[in-house]
Design an enzyme around this catalytic site. Sequence first.
Site, mmCIF file in Angstrom:
data_model
loop_
_atom_site.group_PDB
_atom_site.id
_atom_site.type_symbol
_atom_site.label_atom_id
_atom_site.label_comp_id
_atom_site.label_asym_id
_atom_site.label_seq_id
_atom_site.Cartn_x
_atom_site.Cartn_y
_atom_site.Cartn_z
ATOM 1 C CG ASP A 1 -1.978 1.079 1.150
ATOM 2 O OD1 ASP A 1 -3.058 0.778 0.613
ATOM 3 O OD2 ASP A 1 -1.721 2.209 1.609
ATOM 4 C CG ASN B 1 -3.708 11.448 -6.187
ATOM 5 O OD1 ASN B 1 -3.079 11.618 -7.229
ATOM 6 N ND2 ASN B 1 -4.510 10.435 -6.019
ATOM 7 C CG HIS C 1 -6.381 13.467 -9.387
ATOM 8 N ND1 HIS C 1 -6.577 12.558 -8.376
ATOM 9 C CD2 HIS C 1 -7.144 14.548 -9.075
ATOM 10 C CE1 HIS C 1 -7.422 13.046 -7.488
ATOM 11 N NE2 HIS C 1 -7.789 14.255 -7.884
ATOM 12 C CG ASP D 1 -3.588 8.620 -12.904
ATOM 13 O OD1 ASP D 1 -4.108 8.198 -11.848
ATOM 14 O OD2 ASP D 1 -4.237 9.220 -13.787
ATOM 15 C CD GLU E 1 -4.257 4.363 -1.553
ATOM 16 O OE1 GLU E 1 -4.420 4.803 -0.405
ATOM 17 O OE2 GLU E 1 -5.131 4.462 -2.445
#
Length: 233
Positions: A111, A119, A124, A128, A154
Amino acid sequence: MRLHLKHIRDVRVFAAAVTVVALAGNFVLHSLMYPRDLDGELLFAGSVITVSLALPISFFIGLRMRDIYRLTIRLEVARDHDPLTGALTRAAFHSRAAGLVGAPATLIICDIDHFKAFNDRFGHLAGDAALRHVVEVLGANCRKGDLIARFGGEEFLMLLPGTTPEEGGRVAQRLCERLRVTPVPVDGTERPVTASFGVAEVRTANDLVTAIARADGALYAAKDEGRNRVCRA
């Protein structure tokens, strides 16, 4: 039985085989339908017509079969893989894991640390890029037969067949360290990304769901201890 034509070579072999079968049928029909004194005169002409029809038609059909096969493969890849990262989907992971799980096997949950803050700070698109980066690092430091899936957001799940919990713990430690020293490029600047890992043993295929729960518990322990580390169930 399914006939898969993957390459142009397969198409040529398919067309040649169909043509040979058509020629054999032509010979049989001539021997049954025409008198012996006419059979020799008509056989050559019939064979030429058979080849001129069977070869191009079967080659065209073979090309279409190859295209259908390639489309099927692309659809299966799209169905089984996360479009952003290329990791397996949750459903594909469970489907493939059922055939791989056996003693010993290790499950690892990864994680990304503080992903929401990453973010919010960088956007964003940067998030990504971080997700793709993590999957690339995981994949580059695992074996070909290991499974890597995106389980949501994530969080990523890994199955290492034929690996004891001790070996799996060392793998997770290596992955954690590798992420720590491999920043993700964002707008020309390298941004650090770390992750926390939970490791659990998978005893049987029926144990997979509970193993995920145990690994998840170990993951939360790693986060409680300060993140960017590995904990074993």
